[in-house]
Design an enzyme around this catalytic site. Structure first.
Site, PDB file in Angstrom:
ATOM      1  CG  HIS A  27      -0.368   0.149   2.660  1.00  0.00           C
ATOM      2  ND1 HIS A  27      -0.130   1.317   3.238  1.00  0.00           N
ATOM      3  CD2 HIS A  27      -0.310  -0.959   3.473  1.00  0.00           C
ATOM      4  CE1 HIS A  27       0.286   0.995   4.425  1.00  0.00           C
ATOM      5  NE2 HIS A  27       0.149  -0.260   4.412  1.00  0.00           N
ATOM      6  CG  ASP A  68      -2.767   4.439   2.578  1.00  0.00           C
ATOM      7  OD1 ASP A  68      -2.587   3.224   2.321  1.00  0.00           O
ATOM      8  OD2 ASP A  68      -3.643   4.660   3.613  1.00  0.00           O
ATOM      9  CG  ASP A 112       2.683   0.250   7.800  1.00  0.00           C
ATOM     10  OD1 ASP A 112       2.186  -0.069   6.687  1.00  0.00           O
ATOM     11  OD2 ASP A 112       1.757   0.479   8.825  1.00  0.00           O
ATOM     12  CD  GLU A 124      -3.463  -1.290   5.625  1.00  0.00           C
ATOM     13  OE1 GLU A 124      -3.863  -2.257   6.335  1.00  0.00           O
ATOM     14  OE2 GLU A 124      -2.832  -0.564   6.099  1.00  0.00           O
ATOM     15  CD  GLU A 125      -1.360   2.194   7.278  1.00  0.00           C
ATOM     16  OE1 GLU A 125      -2.248   1.713   8.240  1.00  0.00           O
ATOM     17  OE2 GLU A 125      -0.260   1.891   7.383  1.00  0.00           O
ATOM     18  CG  HIS A 143      -0.118   2.000  12.415  1.00  0.00           C
ATOM     19  ND1 HIS A 143      -0.992   1.387  12.637  1.00  0.00           N
ATOM     20  CD2 HIS A 143       0.520   1.697  11.262  1.00  0.00           C
ATOM     21  CE1 HIS A 143      -1.364   0.726  11.322  1.00  0.00           C
ATOM     22  NE2 HIS A 143      -0.430   0.899  10.588  1.00  0.00           N
TER      23      HIS A 143
HETATM   24 ZN   LIG Z   1       0.579  -1.139   6.497  1.00  0.00          ZN
END
Ligand SMILES: [Zn+2]
Length: 453
Positions: free
Chosen positions: A90, A92, A123, A154-155, A420
Site C-alpha cells: 500500500h 498511503d 509501513d 489501506e490505513e 503507526h
Molecule cells: Zn501497512
C-alpha cells in the site's frame, strides 16, 4: 541454475533503495484530505507508475477505487507456462501523530543508529523499496509473471481495494500472492505471518441530560453521561486485563512461536514496573484472543473544562477478532454487551463501523516451500511462524476471490519499526535481506512450480 550473484547485486542496489525510500517518504500520502492535500497521494502514485515502469513492468496505471483512492497495477511477462505472482503493497501512510513527538523530520528519511526514520519508512514504503530492489536485481530475467497491486487507502480502512479486487479479478489473478505489509518476528529472524486478527469497530454515544449542568448544584443526583460511559468501558476487561465481552471466547491458545514477555515489553515500549495484560501467554493474548481497545473518547479536554456534568459522551472501540471467530458476530456481541451494561437507563446509541474477518494464510504448496527455502537461505536459520494482532481485511478478499492462490505475508516491518507510532523507522538490513528473499523466492518458485507435483 543461475550463478547466484543475486545477493551481491542486491547489496549493490541498496543506495538506490535508500534513494527510492527517501523520495517516497517525502510524499505525505495520508489518504484523508482533512490531514494531507490529495495532491500528495497523487504525487506518490505518479512516482510509483514511473518507478515500476522503470524496473520493467508494463501497463503500470492507477485506477480510482470506490473510496476515491487510487490503486496501482502493472504486469511483467515471464517465460511461457511460468506461474504468476501478485505483489501487494500500500502506498498511503498513517498520520504522523504529532510532529513534536518525532526526533527527526517526519517526512525526511533520516539515518540514525543504523536505522532509517520517517513516516512510512517501513509501513509500507519500505516494502515498496523491497519490491523495486528485488525486481531491479532480477532485471529482464524474470522467472515468473509478475503483477503488482498497490493500495491507496489501506490505513484509512475505507475498503477501496476490497471492492476493486473482485471486480478486476482478471487483472489480478495469480498463483501466489505476496502480501507485503508484514515483517519478521525480530530483525534477522525470518518469519511468515500465518494468521491475522480481524477487527470490528463501534462508536458508542451515551446521552443523559439535554444540556450540561452545574456540578455543584446538580452533581450527585444528575445522571452523568461521561460517568456512565466510563463505567461501561470498564466492563470490557477484568482485573487481570483479560477481555470480557459477553459471548466472546477469550481463552484461545497460539500454536506457533512463543512471544517472550521480555521481548514484548521492549517491542511494546512498556514502562518499567507496569504489568502486561491477560492470563495467557503474550502470543495467546495478541494472536489468538480478542482484545477491545478504546481508541478515543469525546468529552471536554482538561484545559478549558468547567464545573459541569456532561450531557453526552462518545467513544470509539476497536475490537480485534482472532482466527476462528466471526467478525460480524463479534461486533454484535460487543454491541449487545455495551447495551446491557449501560447504567441508569441512559440513552445509548451504537454505530457499527468497519469490520474485517480474521485470516489464516497458506501452509503448504510450491510457493510456501519455495518461500521457506528462500528465507532459510537468506538468513541462515529456520523460519518462524507468527501471528499478527492487526488485520488486513484485503487478505480475506484475496482468499475469497482467488481460492486456489497461495497467500503469504512477509515484509520489512519488524517490531522495532514502531509502525503507526511517532519515530517509525526501518532497518535497512531487513530491506536488503527481504529483497533477496523475494528475488530468490521468485526463482525457486518457478522451478518448483515447473517440477512435476
Ligand atoms: Zn501497512
Amino acid at each position: 541454475m543461475h550463478t547466484d550473484t543475486l545477493r551481491d547485486d542486491i547489496k549493490a542496489l541498496m543506495p538506490r533503495a535508500k534513494g527510492d525510500l527517501a523520495e517516497m517518504v517525502s510524499f505525505r500520502s495520508i489518504h484523508d484530505p482533512a490531514q494531507s492535500p490529495p495532491a500528495e497521494c497523487d504525487r506518490m502514485v505518479d512516482w510509483l507508475i514511473e518507478a515500476f515502469a522503470d524496473v520493467g513492468l508494463r501497463d503500470v496505471q492507477a485506477h480510482v477505487t470506490d473510496d476515491g483512492s487510487r490503486a496501482v497495477t502493472g504486469f511483467a511477462e515471464g517465460p511461457l507456462d511460468a506461474p504468476t505472482v501478485l505483489l501487494y503493497f500500500h502506498h498511503d501512510v498513517q498520520p504522523p501523530l504529532g510532529d513534536d513527538a518525532w526526533d527527526s523530520p517526519v517526512w525526511t528519511l533520516t539515518e540514525r543508529g543504523g536505522r532509517w526514520y520517517g513516516r512510512g519508512a517501513a509501513d509500507c514504503k519500505g516494502n515498496i523499496a523491497m519490491h523495486l530492489t528485488a525486481l531491479r536485481a532480477l532485471g529482464k530475467d524474470l522467472p515468473v509473471n509478475i503483477k503488482i497491486i498497490g493500495e491507496g487507502s489501506e490505513e484509512q480502512g475505507t475498503g477501496g481495494l476490497e471492492a476493486f479486487v473482485p471486480k478486476h479479478a482478471d487483472l489480478l489473478a495469480a498463483d501466489t500472492i505476496l502480501v507485503c505489509d508484514a515483517g519478521n518476528f525480530a530483525v534477522g529472524v525470518p518469519s511468515l505471518t500465518t494468521s491475522l486478527r480481524g477487527l470490528a469497530n463501534v462508536v458508542v454515544t451515551v446521552r443523559s441530560l439535554s444540556s450540561p449542568m452545574h456540578s455543584g448544584m446538580f452533581g450527585g443526583a444528575a445522571p452523568d453521561a461521561l460517568a456512565a460511559l466510563i463505567a461501561m468501558l470498564a466492563t470490557l476487561r477484568d482485573d487481570a486485563g483479560n477481555t470480557t465481552v459477553r459471548g466472546l471466547d477469550a481463552t484461545g491458545v497460539w500454536p506457533g512461536v512463543d512471544y517472550p514477555p521480555e521481548q514484548f515489553r521492549v517491542d511494546g515500549n512498556v514502562l518499567a514496573g507496569v504489568d502486561l495484560l491477560g492470563g495467557g501467554r503474550v502470543s495467546d493474548m495478541v494472536w489468538a484472543r480478542p482484545a477491545a481497545t478504546v481508541l478515543g473518547i469525546d468529552c471536554p479536554p482538561v484545559v478549558g473544562s468547567s464545573a459541569a456534568i456532561q450531557p453526552e459522551a462518545r467513544a470509539r472501540i476497536n475490537l480485534r477478532v482472532p482466527p476462528g471467530m466471526d467478525a460480524v458476530s463479534a461486533q454484535d456481541a460487543l454491541v449487545d454487551h455495551l447495551t446491557a451494561v449501560a447504567p441508569w437507563h441512559v440513552h445509548v446509541e451504537i454505530e457499527r463501523e468497519a469490520n474485517g474477518q480474521p485470516f489464516t494464510g497458506t501452509n503448504s504448496g510450491p510457493g510456501y516451500e519455495a518461500m521457506l527455502d528462500s528465507m532459510r537461505a537468506a538468513y541462515g536459520r529456520d523460519v518462524v511462524m507468527q501471528g499478527q494482532g492487526g488485520s488486513i481485511p484485503l487478505c480475506t478478499v484475496f482468499q475469497e476471490t482467488f481460492p486456489d492462490a497461495e497467500i503469504m505475508l512477509i515484509g520489512v516491518e519488524e517490531p522495532l519499526c514502531l509502525i503507526h507510532a511517532p519515530n517509525e523507522s526501518v532497518d535497512p538490513t531487513e530491506i536488503e535481506n527481504m529483497a533477496y528473499v523475494e528475488a530468490s523466492f521468485l526463482r525457486r518458485y518457478a522451478e518448483r512450480f515447473a517440477a512435476p507435483r
